[in-house]
Structure formats: C-alpha cells, structure tokens
Design a protein around this motif. Structure first.
Motif, PDB file in Angstrom:
ATOM      1  N   SER A  68     -44.330  25.334   2.626  1.00 42.54           N
ATOM      2  CA  SER A  68     -45.696  25.896   2.626  1.00 42.54           C
ATOM      3  C   SER A  68     -46.718  24.789   2.354  1.00 42.54           C
ATOM      4  O   SER A  68     -46.378  23.734   1.804  1.00 42.54           O
ATOM      5  N   GLY A  69     -47.949  25.092   2.702  1.00 45.54           N
ATOM      6  CA  GLY A  69     -49.029  24.158   2.364  1.00 45.54           C
ATOM      7  C   GLY A  69     -49.116  24.015   0.854  1.00 45.54           C
ATOM      8  O   GLY A  69     -49.401  22.925   0.333  1.00 45.54           O
ATOM      9  N   THR A  70     -48.863  25.092   0.155  1.00 41.94           N
ATOM     10  CA  THR A  70     -48.888  25.067  -1.318  1.00 41.94           C
ATOM     11  C   THR A  70     -47.876  24.042  -1.830  1.00 41.94           C
ATOM     12  O   THR A  70     -48.188  23.208  -2.690  1.00 41.94           O
ATOM     13  N   THR A  94     -62.514  27.478  -2.363  1.00 41.25           N
ATOM     14  CA  THR A  94     -61.291  27.165  -1.626  1.00 41.25           C
ATOM     15  C   THR A  94     -60.278  28.274  -1.888  1.00 41.25           C
ATOM     16  O   THR A  94     -60.545  29.226  -2.614  1.00 41.25           O
ATOM     17  N   PHE A  95     -59.103  28.114  -1.274  1.00 46.20           N
ATOM     18  CA  PHE A  95     -58.008  29.053  -1.513  1.00 46.20           C
ATOM     19  C   PHE A  95     -57.316  28.677  -2.827  1.00 46.20           C
ATOM     20  O   PHE A  95     -57.306  27.509  -3.221  1.00 46.20           O
ATOM     21  N   ASP A 166     -56.768  18.360   0.896  1.00 51.43           N
ATOM     22  CA  ASP A 166     -56.236  19.648   1.347  1.00 51.43           C
ATOM     23  C   ASP A 166     -56.731  19.855   2.784  1.00 51.43           C
ATOM     24  O   ASP A 166     -57.909  20.140   3.022  1.00 51.43           O
ATOM     25  N   SER A 168     -55.485  22.031   4.969  1.00 53.74           N
ATOM     26  CA  SER A 168     -54.842  23.256   5.453  1.00 53.74           C
ATOM     27  C   SER A 168     -55.517  23.866   6.676  1.00 53.74           C
ATOM     28  O   SER A 168     -54.888  24.556   7.463  1.00 53.74           O
ATOM     29  N   HIS A 169     -56.836  23.629   6.819  1.00 53.26           N
ATOM     30  CA  HIS A 169     -57.564  24.206   7.959  1.00 53.26           C
ATOM     31  C   HIS A 169     -57.861  23.159   9.016  1.00 53.26           C
ATOM     32  O   HIS A 169     -58.607  23.450   9.955  1.00 53.26           O
ATOM     33  N   SER A 190     -51.262  23.087   5.866  1.00 55.18           N
ATOM     34  CA  SER A 190     -50.548  24.374   5.881  1.00 55.18           C
ATOM     35  C   SER A 190     -50.108  24.687   7.306  1.00 55.18           C
ATOM     36  O   SER A 190     -50.867  24.473   8.254  1.00 55.18           O
ATOM     37  N   GLN A 192     -48.926  27.833   7.771  1.00 53.32           N
ATOM     38  CA  GLN A 192     -48.806  29.287   7.602  1.00 53.32           C
ATOM     39  C   GLN A 192     -49.298  29.992   8.873  1.00 53.32           C
ATOM     40  O   GLN A 192     -50.018  29.411   9.684  1.00 53.32           O
ATOM     41  N   LYS A 195     -52.768  29.729  10.577  1.00 54.56           N
ATOM     42  CA  LYS A 195     -53.346  28.400  10.824  1.00 54.56           C
ATOM     43  C   LYS A 195     -53.149  28.001  12.289  1.00 54.56           C
ATOM     44  O   LYS A 195     -52.517  28.722  13.057  1.00 54.56           O
ATOM     45  N   TYR A 335     -63.846  32.975  -0.935  1.00 58.04           N
ATOM     46  CA  TYR A 335     -63.843  31.722  -1.711  1.00 58.04           C
ATOM     47  C   TYR A 335     -64.960  31.700  -2.774  1.00 58.04           C
ATOM     48  O   TYR A 335     -65.915  32.450  -2.703  1.00 58.04           O
TER      49      TYR A 335
END
Ligand SMILES: Cc1ncc(COP(=O)(O)O)c(C=O)c1O
Length: 439
Positions: A68-70, A94-95, A166, A168-169, A190, A192, A195, A335
């Motif tokens: 995962s991105g996490t 943010t997330f 980060d 992720s996007h 990420s 996920q 995305k 957010y």
C-alpha cells in the motif's frame, strides 16, 4: 435564462461519463490471471520487473514496491531515519496515511498549513514549525500538483532535515522537469484502486539513495534482506523490523500494465482538465488549483476553490448542489481535519492508548488540537472537486460541463432565493476523511 435544474429545470449535462474507479484494462486482467495460473500469488519476478520499470519512469536509482501507499510511506520514514520522538512536519490537508505513518515510525506529527491556491504545503509555515527536534518534512503533491520543492529542499538543507514526498496522487507529475518522487530523499506512491496506476492495493517507494532503499527493505521486505550486497551493513539486519509490507504480485501485474499506459492517459487527462479550466477562466468565483511555474500537475484529480463572496454570498453548499443537479460530478474534500481527529484528542482512548498519550517526547494535545492553520480551514470550506477524472477524449461532455458551470454562476438571484427558501433544509455536504466526498 434557463431555469436551474435544482429548481426543476432541464439538466445542462445529458452525456453520461464513467466516474467510477478503478479502470482495469483487459491487459491488466490477462496479466493478473496469468500469474494466478502460474501460482505466483505471493512472490514473483514480475515485482522486480515492475520496480525496475517504475524506477526508470520516475528517474530514480531504486524503486521498492509494497502492499500500500501507506506501507511505502512508513518504509520511507523509517528509512530516512525518523525515530522515537522525532518531529515530522506534515500538512493536515491530506489523507490520514501521511500522518499515521509518522506515528508508525514513532515520530511526532507537527501540523503545518498549506497554500490556498496550490493546496500544497506552505514553505513559510514549515519554517515556522521547525524546532530542534524536527527530523523530516512530509510534503504531499496533493491532487497531483507538485509542491514548491525548490523552497522545501532549501529549507531541508539549511536545517539538515530529510524530505519524504507523498506522491500518492502524482504519478508522472513533474517539478521543473524532474518527476516528483525523485526530488526529496524518498517518495511514496499509492497504487490503490482509485489512483491512476491501480494495483487494487499497493504502493511504491522511490529513492536515489541506496542506504534508504536498503533500510526500506529492512523495514518491510524481509525476503529481500539476504539479497542485499555482501558489504552492506543493512544485510546484517537478519529479519529486519519484521513488518510485512510485501506487495501482492497479482496486483502488481495489473499496475505494470497501467504503467505502460500512464503517459498516454496523463496526456489525455491533462488535456481535458486544461480544456475545462480554460472554459471556466472567465468565472471569477472559481479558481482551479494553481500550478507553480515550470511544473506539471497531473489531473488525477481536478480541484479548485469556490469563493461565494464573488457570487452574491452564495454558500458552497448551494453552489455544489446546483452543479450536481445539472449533472456535474463534484464534491468536497475530506481533507484538513487530521489535527482534530481522535488520535490527537486528549480525552480519547486513541490518544491515551497510542504512543502520543504515553510518549515522554510527545507534545501537549492542545498543541495538536489548535495549530494555526488558517488556509487549511479555508480550504475545508471552499475547495471542491470540479469534475471526474476524464480518461478519454470527451469534448462534448466537457463543453456541457462548461455550459453547466456558466448556467449556475449566471443565476445568482435564483441561487440566493433557493438558499433563502431552503435555509433550514440545506444540510452540509457530508464529509468523511476520504479525499473526494461527492455531492
Ligand atoms: C495523499 C495520500 N497519501 C497516502 C495514501 C495512502 O495510500 P494507500 O491507500 O495506498 O495506502 C493516500 C491514499 O488514498 C493518499 O491519498
């Protein structure tokens, strides 16, 4: 003037567009099935191939896939050396994973503000938040928009801080010609399902620094530790930290097919996004997310700000409802609330039981709960997602979107009357911590 759809008029948008994620290509499905047939459902050489290809795409020495991105952000923070009590400056806009991973690395998140126009981390506020305990800065290229990396890297150098991006996007976004994820010490992407390079669930860490790559392996890819070079100190880590952040190869097989398509799809999404922004350029109350000069935002998400003061005082709620009634797929950001979540609330069991409530290095909860974040609070109210991700050439739909926006902003009196008549019925758009909360 045509009656607004919110008052029973005809909708401006008749065309249907697919707004649901993920986009799974036939090739992705074939690649995933092939792995299952081969029985490569836990480890597979395909993961190494993807990592090499992704590193090439971003322009870094190393890429390390994860589940995962996490997980990738957790690995990045550990790998850059964040440890017990180290402060990491991070936006609240943010997330949750940008922040929870700091806690997972035993660091202390320190919230900073963002820029109203770019929605990205505000370098001036970063400087204000630096203390003798600051160890790193977590920047978020939010909605695919590159942060001001020139300022951030200068600040980091001056104060000897690590920078984790980060991304992720932001698969493919560039900052002055360099892909994001290749500028700071490490990047985390990420994969996920929602995305632009979906593996279902998955992530990738990127870095140019071999020790960071190896430490990321030590953190979460135990099966790779023995494969590190003989002379590497990280090879002595035996089982490492023992986190299992290994990616699922079936997902990676899908992402690998998406990687082959990412440049083409980014071009289409960007063309569509810019077309819409240009079509709305004459509307003062709507400001699309600002892109810094020389940067490429990827339109993985399409965000802007709505200023009701420039539209007769119409609330964001009514504006979004009127757009949605016309058929515009729009929504609010979840957010900007992380500093108010239970993790940072003194009375909550989450605060008490997680390391923050017990850690002698921690800050007082009041410091978490009341950081000075005026722009973050502004964006909570005014930032909105302007359109879905347009994956194909959709000129007709885009023209209808432009028409819908113009129709709504031209009907100030109607909107105000609607607001007045429905004052007690207009509930705020329900917002969760998710990035996009559709109206
Ligand atoms: C900004 C941001 N950071 C981190 C993550 C975490 O990624 P993942 O869901 O793959 O763990 C996300 C996912 O939505 C995100 O939007």
């Amino acid at each position: 003037m045509a009656k607004l759809a919110i008052n029973g008029g005809n909708r401006a948008i008749s065309e249907k567009v697919k707004t649901s994620y993920p986009v799974v290509s036939e090739k992705g499905i074939e690649a995933a099935v092939e792995l299952m047939r081969k029985g490569e459902i836990s480890t597979s050489p395909i993961v190494d191939e993807f990592e090499n290809e992704f590193a090439k795409f971003i322009g870094v020495k190393h890429a390390l896939a994860s589940n995962s991105g996490t997980s990738s952000l957790h690995q990045a923070l550990f790998a850059v050396g964040v440890s017990a009590g180290d402060e990491v400056i991070v936006p609240s806009f943010t997330f949750v994973a940008s922040v929870s991973t700091i806690l997972a690395a035993r660091g202390i998140p320190v919230f900073c503000d963002v820029d109203i126009d770019t929605h990205c981390i505000d370098p001036d506020d970063v400087e204000r938040k630096i203390t003798s305990r600051t160890r790193a800065i977590m920047v978020v290229h939010v909605w695919g928009n590159p942060c001001d990396m020139e300022r951030i890297m200068k600040i980091a150098k001056k104060h000897n801080l690590a920078v984790v991006e980060d991304c992720s996007h932001a698969h493919g976004a560039t900052w002055k010609g360099q892909k994001v994820g290749s500028i700071g010490d490490a990047g985390g992407f990420s994969l996920q399902g929602s995305k632009t390079m979906p593996a279902g669930e998955g992530g990738v860490l990127t870095t140019n620094i071999t020790d960071i790559y190896e430490r990321a392996i030590v953190c979460g890819r135990v099966e790779k530790i023995d494969l590190l070079p003989e002379g590497s100190r990280n090879r002595k880590a035996s089982m490492g930290l023992g986190f299992k952040h290994r990616p699922h190869p079936v997902g990676i097989a899908m992402a690998r097919e998406q990687l082959k398509e990412i440049d083409r799809l980014n071009d289409i999404r960007d063309k569509n996004g810019k077309y819409l922004d240009e079509g709305l350029a004459d509307i003062p109350c709507i400001k699309p997310q600002k892109v810094l000069q020389g940067c490429r935002k990827v339109y993985s998400y399409h965000w802007g700000n709505f200023d009701g003061n420039l539209l007769g005082g119409v609330s964001t709620e009514v504006f979004l409802r009127a757009l949605a009634a016309e058929g515009v797929s729009c929504g609010r950001a979840g957010y900007g609330r992380l500093h108010e979540t239970a993790l940072f609330e003194e009375g909550s069991i989450y605060y008490k039981e997680c390391c923050l409530g017990r850690c002698p290095h921690s800050r007082k909860p009041s410091e978490f709960a009341k950081p000075d974040l005026p722009n973050t609070l502004y964006l909570r109210q005014h930032a909105f997602t302007m359109s879905p991700r347009f994956e194909v050439n959709y000129e007709k739909v885009l023209d209808q979107y432009i028409e819908a926006y113009h129709k709504v902003v031209s009907a100030v009196d109607e909107l105000r009357a609607y607001e007045k008549e429905n004052a007690d019925k207009i509930a705020p758009v329900k917002v969760s911590a998710r990035s996009v909360n559709p109206v």
